[in-house]
Design a protein around this motif. Sequence first.
Motif, PDB file in Angstrom:
ATOM      1  N   GLY A 110       0.802  -1.220   0.000  1.00 20.43           N
ATOM      2  CA  GLY A 110       0.000   0.000   0.000  1.00 20.43           C
ATOM      3  C   GLY A 110       0.831   1.265   0.000  1.00 20.43           C
ATOM      4  O   GLY A 110       0.388   2.295   0.524  1.00 20.43           O
ATOM      5  N   PHE A 111       2.018   1.204  -0.600  1.00 19.01           N
ATOM      6  CA  PHE A 111       2.942   2.348  -0.683  1.00 19.01           C
ATOM      7  C   PHE A 111       3.411   2.835   0.689  1.00 19.01           C
ATOM      8  O   PHE A 111       3.908   3.956   0.816  1.00 19.01           O
ATOM      9  N   GLN A 112       3.266   1.987   1.701  1.00 20.60           N
ATOM     10  CA  GLN A 112       3.648   2.428   3.037  1.00 20.60           C
ATOM     11  C   GLN A 112       5.160   2.648   3.163  1.00 20.60           C
ATOM     12  O   GLN A 112       5.595   3.597   3.824  1.00 20.60           O
ATOM     13  N   THR A 113       5.951   1.786   2.536  1.00 19.05           N
ATOM     14  CA  THR A 113       7.402   1.955   2.638  1.00 19.05           C
ATOM     15  C   THR A 113       7.848   3.256   1.976  1.00 19.05           C
ATOM     16  O   THR A 113       8.660   4.008   2.533  1.00 19.05           O
ATOM     17  N   ALA A 114       7.325   3.552   0.808  1.00 22.39           N
ATOM     18  CA  ALA A 114       7.687   4.796   0.122  1.00 22.39           C
ATOM     19  C   ALA A 114       7.278   6.010   0.945  1.00 22.39           C
ATOM     20  O   ALA A 114       8.050   6.978   1.085  1.00 22.39           O
ATOM     21  N   ASN A 115       6.077   5.970   1.506  1.00 21.09           N
ATOM     22  CA  ASN A 115       5.614   7.107   2.290  1.00 21.09           C
ATOM     23  C   ASN A 115       6.379   7.221   3.615  1.00 21.09           C
ATOM     24  O   ASN A 115       6.637   8.334   4.095  1.00 21.09           O
ATOM     25  N   ARG A 116       6.738   6.085   4.201  1.00 21.68           N
ATOM     26  CA  ARG A 116       7.529   6.138   5.434  1.00 21.68           C
ATOM     27  C   ARG A 116       8.907   6.749   5.157  1.00 21.68           C
ATOM     28  O   ARG A 116       9.446   7.495   5.978  1.00 21.68           O
ATOM     29  N   ILE A 270       0.364   6.948   5.080  1.00 22.13           N
ATOM     30  CA  ILE A 270       0.830   5.677   5.636  1.00 22.13           C
ATOM     31  C   ILE A 270      -0.332   4.926   6.283  1.00 22.13           C
ATOM     32  O   ILE A 270      -0.494   3.711   6.118  1.00 22.13           O
ATOM     33  N   ALA A 271      -1.151   5.669   7.034  1.00 25.06           N
ATOM     34  CA  ALA A 271      -2.305   5.030   7.677  1.00 25.06           C
ATOM     35  C   ALA A 271      -3.292   4.506   6.642  1.00 25.06           C
ATOM     36  O   ALA A 271      -3.874   3.429   6.808  1.00 25.06           O
ATOM     37  N   GLU A 272      -3.486   5.246   5.554  1.00 29.21           N
ATOM     38  CA  GLU A 272      -4.389   4.773   4.490  1.00 29.21           C
ATOM     39  C   GLU A 272      -3.835   3.535   3.809  1.00 29.21           C
ATOM     40  O   GLU A 272      -4.598   2.713   3.278  1.00 29.21           O
ATOM     41  N   GLY A 273      -2.505   3.365   3.806  1.00 28.31           N
ATOM     42  CA  GLY A 273      -1.904   2.192   3.189  1.00 28.31           C
ATOM     43  C   GLY A 273      -2.302   0.898   3.860  1.00 28.31           C
ATOM     44  O   GLY A 273      -2.210  -0.180   3.248  1.00 28.31           O
ATOM     45  N   ALA A 274      -2.744   0.974   5.131  1.00 25.74           N
ATOM     46  CA  ALA A 274      -3.167  -0.242   5.829  1.00 25.74           C
ATOM     47  C   ALA A 274      -4.440  -0.831   5.217  1.00 25.74           C
ATOM     48  O   ALA A 274      -4.779  -1.987   5.488  1.00 25.74           O
ATOM     49  N   LEU A 275      -5.159  -0.058   4.407  1.00 29.25           N
ATOM     50  CA  LEU A 275      -6.385  -0.550   3.772  1.00 29.25           C
ATOM     51  C   LEU A 275      -6.100  -1.261   2.450  1.00 29.25           C
ATOM     52  O   LEU A 275      -7.010  -1.865   1.873  1.00 29.25           O
ATOM     53  N   MET A 307      -0.660 -13.120  -0.711  1.00 26.73           N
ATOM     54  CA  MET A 307      -1.412 -11.874  -0.860  1.00 26.73           C
ATOM     55  C   MET A 307      -2.431 -11.802   0.254  1.00 26.73           C
ATOM     56  O   MET A 307      -3.231 -12.711   0.449  1.00 26.73           O
ATOM     57  N   SER A 308      -2.385 -10.690   0.994  1.00 25.25           N
ATOM     58  CA  SER A 308      -3.303 -10.510   2.117  1.00 25.25           C
ATOM     59  C   SER A 308      -4.144  -9.269   1.864  1.00 25.25           C
ATOM     60  O   SER A 308      -3.615  -8.185   1.578  1.00 25.25           O
ATOM     61  N   VAL A 309      -5.456  -9.456   1.933  1.00 27.23           N
ATOM     62  CA  VAL A 309      -6.393  -8.354   1.699  1.00 27.23           C
ATOM     63  C   VAL A 309      -7.129  -8.064   3.000  1.00 27.23           C
ATOM     64  O   VAL A 309      -7.913  -8.893   3.465  1.00 27.23           O
ATOM     65  N   PRO A 310      -6.869  -6.912   3.626  1.00 25.59           N
ATOM     66  CA  PRO A 310      -7.571  -6.598   4.880  1.00 25.59           C
ATOM     67  C   PRO A 310      -9.039  -6.286   4.604  1.00 25.59           C
ATOM     68  O   PRO A 310      -9.363  -5.477   3.727  1.00 25.59           O
ATOM     69  N   LEU A 311      -9.907  -6.937   5.311  1.00 26.87           N
ATOM     70  CA  LEU A 311     -11.340  -6.680   5.172  1.00 26.87           C
ATOM     71  C   LEU A 311     -11.883  -5.876   6.335  1.00 26.87           C
ATOM     72  O   LEU A 311     -12.523  -4.839   6.136  1.00 26.87           O
ATOM     73  N   TYR A 312     -11.648  -6.337   7.531  1.00 22.34           N
ATOM     74  CA  TYR A 312     -12.074  -5.589   8.710  1.00 22.34           C
ATOM     75  C   TYR A 312     -11.194  -6.009   9.881  1.00 22.34           C
ATOM     76  O   TYR A 312     -11.001  -7.201  10.125  1.00 22.34           O
ATOM     77  N   GLN A 313     -10.620  -5.036  10.586  1.00 21.22           N
ATOM     78  CA  GLN A 313      -9.699  -5.322  11.684  1.00 21.22           C
ATOM     79  C   GLN A 313     -10.099  -4.603  12.961  1.00 21.22           C
ATOM     80  O   GLN A 313      -9.262  -4.119  13.725  1.00 21.22           O
ATOM     81  N   GLY A 315     -11.710  -1.763  13.190  1.00 19.73           N
ATOM     82  CA  GLY A 315     -11.934  -0.329  13.016  1.00 19.73           C
ATOM     83  C   GLY A 315     -10.779   0.551  13.459  1.00 19.73           C
ATOM     84  O   GLY A 315     -10.840   1.779  13.320  1.00 19.73           O
ATOM     85  N   SER A 316      -9.700  -0.024  13.985  1.00 17.61           N
ATOM     86  CA  SER A 316      -8.596   0.799  14.467  1.00 17.61           C
ATOM     87  C   SER A 316      -7.907   1.541  13.335  1.00 17.61           C
ATOM     88  O   SER A 316      -7.449   2.676  13.504  1.00 17.61           O
ATOM     89  N   GLU A 317      -7.833   0.892  12.136  1.00 17.63           N
ATOM     90  CA  GLU A 317      -7.148   1.539  11.034  1.00 17.63           C
ATOM     91  C   GLU A 317      -7.894   2.798  10.573  1.00 17.63           C
ATOM     92  O   GLU A 317      -7.279   3.796  10.189  1.00 17.63           O
ATOM     93  N   TYR A 318      -9.212   2.762  10.647  1.00 13.21           N
ATOM     94  CA  TYR A 318      -9.995   3.950  10.269  1.00 13.21           C
ATOM     95  C   TYR A 318      -9.819   5.062  11.302  1.00 13.21           C
ATOM     96  O   TYR A 318      -9.729   6.249  10.958  1.00 13.21           O
ATOM     97  N   SER A 319      -9.741   4.676  12.567  1.00 14.79           N
ATOM     98  CA  SER A 319      -9.521   5.660  13.618  1.00 14.79           C
ATOM     99  C   SER A 319      -8.167   6.339  13.458  1.00 14.79           C
ATOM    100  O   SER A 319      -8.043   7.554  13.647  1.00 14.79           O
ATOM    101  N   LEU A 320      -7.135   5.558  13.099  1.00 13.81           N
ATOM    102  CA  LEU A 320      -5.813   6.133  12.898  1.00 13.81           C
ATOM    103  C   LEU A 320      -5.808   7.151  11.764  1.00 13.81           C
ATOM    104  O   LEU A 320      -5.185   8.211  11.864  1.00 13.81           O
ATOM    105  N   ILE A 321      -6.517   6.831  10.685  1.00 12.23           N
ATOM    106  CA  ILE A 321      -6.583   7.768   9.561  1.00 12.23           C
ATOM    107  C   ILE A 321      -7.222   9.072  10.001  1.00 12.23           C
ATOM    108  O   ILE A 321      -6.711  10.169   9.706  1.00 12.23           O
TER     109      ILE A 321
END
Length: 460
Positions: A110-116, A270-275, A307-313, A315-321
Amino acid sequence: MLHALAVANVLAFAGTSARAQTLDQALVEAYKNNPTLNAQRAAVRATDEGVPQALAGYRPKISATGTLGEQYSDTRSKTRTGGTTVYSTLTGTYAPASVGVTATQTLFNGFQTANRTRQAESLVLVARETLRNTEQATLLNAATAYMNLLRDTAILNLNKRNVQVLEEGLRTTNDRFNVGEVTRTDVAQSESRLAQGRSQVLTSEANVKTSAATYRQVIGSEPGKLAAAMPVDRFSPTNLPGAIGASLAQHPAVTSAQHNVDAALLAVKIAEGALYPNLSVTASAQKNWMTSPGTLENFSGSVTGTMSVPLYQGGSEYSLIRQYKETLGQRRIDLDTARDQTRQTVVQSWGQLEAAKGNIEATQSQVTASEIALNGVREEARVGQRTTLDVLNAQQELLNARVSLVTAQRDRVVASYTLLSAVGRLSPQVLGLRVPTYDARVHYHQVRDSWFGVRTPDGR
């Protein structure tokens, strides 16, 4: 230019010689020795390490495992052959061993490494601007400590000279009292004023000791004789709008806030990359010996894509965003605040500098007039038209005028450094200090592409 010459000439009596320390030399010492500045340099070097840590996300992760032990096995089995049941027992001790290596490479996260990585680079820029701000504060504190000590030493010399004049005046008054020219009241007034002068000397000595201690703390060396200092108006813009524009463009408080906005924006990404889906590949190889009775060795290897596709975790990832978006808004407000504060500091510093220039002219006129008045009062006192108290008051007014002039000269120099700092130009390069400047980029490039090693570039 006239102001600069006045400052240099009048403060010269504070103690100058061919070996006297100059303000530039004191600034060099502070630049090299100040612990706060050196600590901030270390903080920048620590921040530099955030970039290779972020770049590690592009690199494979490799691990090796090995096992060795001893195992006892006692197995009883039952088999049926031709209607006959046969029981058998297998007992033995063997030493299983294995070695293996596993490598995992992330292909997409999710481009997290580039953004980090970009965020880490922004934080490095924040640290550099914070260091530049600390450099400015250190140089300004050093200039202020230098001028405070120079001022307090000059005032001490003035008070000591005043005591000498009062002692001579008391002797003269006693002589006149002995011949009946003055009364006991005149003698008492002279004694009182002499006691006041000695008290002022003691206070001035305490001020010099305090200023010397501050000098030692900021500059890092014991003060000696100090040479007169010159203002640094030539390095500042010539008008207030130009000073404001320069400060908003280059003051480290503003540029640091700008880089903080960039870092906060990247934190949102970076937080959006978790989705996003994550894709990685894992390769492994393993060799085993004596894993079971009768087995000598075996080898296995594999390459697996995951390949891992996050569906629902939860809600913490949405809170972080949402949280990082609010932080981004805060950083943008902080940038506006930094600009407003910088603008206010420039206007205030400009006003203080203009006031200091005018104050020198006023106090110079005051000293000249007080000298003329004292001479006149003394002449009038000789012919009986003035009292001893009139002479003492005139002497005190002259002393106060000279102290005010010394203070105005100190304020003039400090105000010029304050304005230069407010604009964002107070640096060794601008001042032309003869000192090797600290380049934060050197350490950054030394560690940015480092793949391994625990030694710092300086060998620690």
